[in-house]
Design an enzyme around this catalytic site. Structure first.
Site, PDB file in Angstrom:
ATOM      1  N   GLY A 148       0.999  -1.240   0.003  1.00 20.06           N
ATOM      2  CA  GLY A 148       0.095  -0.090   0.094  1.00 20.06           C
ATOM      3  C   GLY A 148       0.739   1.344  -0.010  1.00 20.06           C
ATOM      4  N   ALA A 149       0.618   2.291  -0.987  1.00 17.83           N
ATOM      5  CA  ALA A 149       1.585   3.471  -1.095  1.00 17.83           C
ATOM      6  C   ALA A 149       1.691   4.178   0.205  1.00 17.83           C
ATOM      7  CB  ALA A 149       0.842   4.072  -2.436  1.00 17.83           C
TER       8      ALA A 149
ATOM      9  N   ARG B  47      10.013   0.128  -5.015  1.00 24.91           N
ATOM     10  CA  ARG B  47       8.636   0.088  -5.488  1.00 24.91           C
ATOM     11  C   ARG B  47       8.458   1.522  -6.385  1.00 24.91           C
ATOM     12  NH1 ARG B  47       4.784  -3.167  -3.022  1.00 24.91           N
ATOM     13  NH2 ARG B  47       4.061  -2.901  -5.137  1.00 24.91           N
TER      14      ARG B  47
ATOM     15  N   GLN C 146      -3.852  -9.658  -2.787  1.00 27.60           N
ATOM     16  CA  GLN C 146      -4.001  -8.795  -1.761  1.00 27.60           C
ATOM     17  C   GLN C 146      -5.502  -8.616  -1.035  1.00 27.60           C
ATOM     18  OE1 GLN C 146      -2.047  -7.948  -4.225  1.00 27.60           O
ATOM     19  NE2 GLN C 146      -0.587  -6.667  -4.058  1.00 27.60           N
TER      20      GLN C 146
ATOM     21  N   ASP D 292      -1.827   4.316  -6.172  1.00 24.01           N
ATOM     22  CA  ASP D 292      -0.462   4.435  -6.079  1.00 24.01           C
ATOM     23  C   ASP D 292       0.175   5.689  -6.628  1.00 24.01           C
ATOM     24  OD1 ASP D 292      -1.286   1.571  -6.135  1.00 24.01           O
ATOM     25  OD2 ASP D 292       0.557   1.551  -4.835  1.00 24.01           O
TER      26      ASP D 292
ATOM     27  N   ASN E   6      -3.138   2.419 -10.112  1.00 27.27           N
ATOM     28  CA  ASN E   6      -3.387   1.325  -9.200  1.00 27.27           C
ATOM     29  C   ASN E   6      -2.975   0.108  -9.749  1.00 27.27           C
ATOM     30  OD1 ASN E   6      -4.406   1.354  -6.339  1.00 27.27           O
ATOM     31  ND2 ASN E   6      -6.115   0.440  -7.343  1.00 27.27           N
ATOM     32  N   LYS E   7      -3.324  -0.911  -8.598  1.00 30.83           N
ATOM     33  CA  LYS E   7      -3.212  -2.159  -8.951  1.00 30.83           C
ATOM     34  C   LYS E   7      -3.575  -2.586 -10.311  1.00 30.83           C
ATOM     35  CE  LYS E   7      -0.915  -4.485  -6.617  1.00 30.83           C
ATOM     36  NZ  LYS E   7       0.196  -4.412  -7.031  1.00 30.83           N
TER      37      LYS E   7
HETATM   38  O1  MRU Z   1       1.477  -3.619  -4.528  1.00 31.50           O
HETATM   39  P1  MRU Z   1       0.895  -3.112  -3.438  1.00 31.50           P
HETATM   40  O2  MRU Z   1      -0.039  -4.319  -2.645  1.00 31.50           O
HETATM   41  O3  MRU Z   1       1.710  -2.355  -2.542  1.00 31.50           O
HETATM   42  O4  MRU Z   1      -0.270  -2.362  -4.065  1.00 31.50           O
HETATM   43  C1  MRU Z   1      -1.170  -1.738  -3.516  1.00 31.50           C
HETATM   44  C2  MRU Z   1      -2.264  -0.935  -4.265  1.00 31.50           C
HETATM   45  O5  MRU Z   1      -2.538  -0.842  -5.598  1.00 31.50           O
HETATM   46  C3  MRU Z   1      -3.279  -0.015  -3.233  1.00 31.50           C
HETATM   47  O6  MRU Z   1      -4.599  -0.173  -4.056  1.00 31.50           O
HETATM   48  C4  MRU Z   1      -2.720   1.497  -3.311  1.00 31.50           C
HETATM   49  O7  MRU Z   1      -1.428   1.506  -2.914  1.00 31.50           O
HETATM   50  C5  MRU Z   1      -3.609   2.029  -2.460  1.00 31.50           C
HETATM   51  S1  MRU Z   1      -3.630   1.650  -0.788  1.00 31.50           S
HETATM   52  C6  MRU Z   1      -3.759   2.975   0.290  1.00 31.50           C
END
Ligand code: MRU
Length: 360
Positions: free
Chosen positions: A55-56, A97, A205, A246, A256-257
């Site tokens: 999560g970012a 990341r 996730q 993100d 985003n993911k």
């Molecule tokens: O690869 P991750 O699990 O770090 O990705 C997380 C996401 O894509 C979340 O949707 C994003 O960070 C927003 S969370 C506050």
């Protein structure tokens, strides 16, 4: 429908504890609550790369504390040497990341504070300033989450079935969360019938983390295969899609993911709203549009191997982009701690008091 798991033990994704970085190892969830005590840059780098913290915003906070750790352990009495060491560590952490802009943003904040203190008051002041800034970043996130939760929950109509993707809950921000931060109070206000949780291949996730967090809060949910979203929308079983982000470019394009773009296109086709919930620190003033957002490419084994079992024939290769870009035209609203941004986003984002761009 899922029931509440037995454990209601409070949990904290990231904390500064006893002079160390403490992380809840998200790779062990939902099976076990395992905390890692991190005392070195190498361990922090490994934890972020391996997605023990996800999560970012949570990644940014963890990296900020990791830099504070480097400052504390550095033994030099020379301000320039300390700042050099922090710059080197920051580059290492930033590379872990590349899409999640909160990481770079948080590192730059800690670096800038440490540098100012080093120049004016020396190395000890710089060490204290690094930790104080990391703590401030986390405190600001906690406050931002509370405001996003209020603004986001207000968008959720009574009788909603919400679809979410990846994890944007308390684990992802260290506080209330972004998308789930809005969903949970709407659930408490009895406006949510159910949350449909995309499993979120390949790291799952949704199935592992979002399901666990919704269960923890007693919110009704069902996990769905990522590929089920289209037919569920067509059947009228989804009221809105709610996701985190993100990185958001200044024109509103949103990383985003992976699969968020597909969900956004499907939502538009079925005339459903897509809400992005993200703090202003996720808006990158240095990124003009989605085309400039670097997409993290992760190891092929994340797709080829599941729970230790190789799924594919020998020699199979995979392409594993971790994020995609949702074009701004598909986004109904962006919920921030300073209110709900609406199209045209170039104007509404420009008017929002976004944090300064990360130094390149
Ligand atoms: O690869 P991750 O699990 O770090 O990705 C997380 C996401 O894509 C979340 O949707 C994003 O960070 C927003 S969370 C506050």
């Amino acid at each position: 429908m899922a029931s509440r798991p037995r454990s209601t033990e409070p949990y904290q994704a990231v904390a500064w504890h006893d002079g160390r970085l403490r992380l809840l190892d998200q790779t062990r969830l939902p099976g076990a609550l395992v905390y890692l005590e991190i005392n070195t840059l190498a361990a922090a780098t490994e934890a972020i790369t391996s997605m023990r913290v996800c999560g970012a915003p949570a990644i940014g906070i963890a990296a900020a504390y990791a830099l504070a750790l480097v400052a504390q352990h550095d033994r030099s009495n020379n301000p320039a040497a300390l700042i050099d060491a922090l710059h080197t560590a920051s580059r290492t952490l930033a590379a872990t990341r590349p899409t999640a802009v909160n990481l770079r943003w948080a590192l730059d904040r800690v670096l800038a504070c440490a540098e100012r203190a080093a120049h004016t008051d020396g190395v000890e002041a710089a060490r204290s300033a690094a930790l104080a800034e990391a703590r401030a970043i986390q405190a600001e996130q906690i406050a931002a989450d509370a405001r996003m939760a209020q603004a986001g929950a207000a968008l959720i109509a009574p009788g909603s079935t919400l679809l979410t993707h990846c994890n944007a809950g308390p684990l992802a921000t260290t506080s209330a969360g972004t998308a789930l931060g809005a969903v949970i109070p709407a659930h408490r206000a009895r406006r949510v019938i159910e949350v449909l949780v995309n499993e979120t291949r390949p790291r799952l996730q949704g199935a592992r983390l979002t399901a666990w967090e919704l269960g923890w809060h007693g919110a009704p949910y069902r996990v769905i295969a990522d590929s089920a979203a289209a037919s569920l929308m067509a059947a009228g079983l989804v009221s809105a899609v709610v996701v985190g982000a993100d990185r958001i470019a200044v024109n509103g394009d949103t990383a985003n993911k992976i699969d968020t773009y597909a969900l956004a296109a499907l939502a538009r086709f079925h005339a459903l709203p897509l809400y992005v919930v993200a703090p202003l620190s996720t808006i990158d003033a240095g990124t003009p549009s989605g085309a400039a957002i670097p997409i993290e490419q992760r190891d092929a084994t994340e797709l080829l191997v599941l729970a230790g079992i190789t799924l594919t024939p020998p020699g199979a290769r995979a392409l594993n982009p971790a994020f995609d870009i949702t074009p701004v035209a598909l986004i109904t609203a962006i919920v921030t701690e300073r209110g709900v941004l609406r199209p045209p986003y170039a104007a509404s984002i420009a008017e929002a008091p976004a944090p300064a761009p990360a130094a390149r």
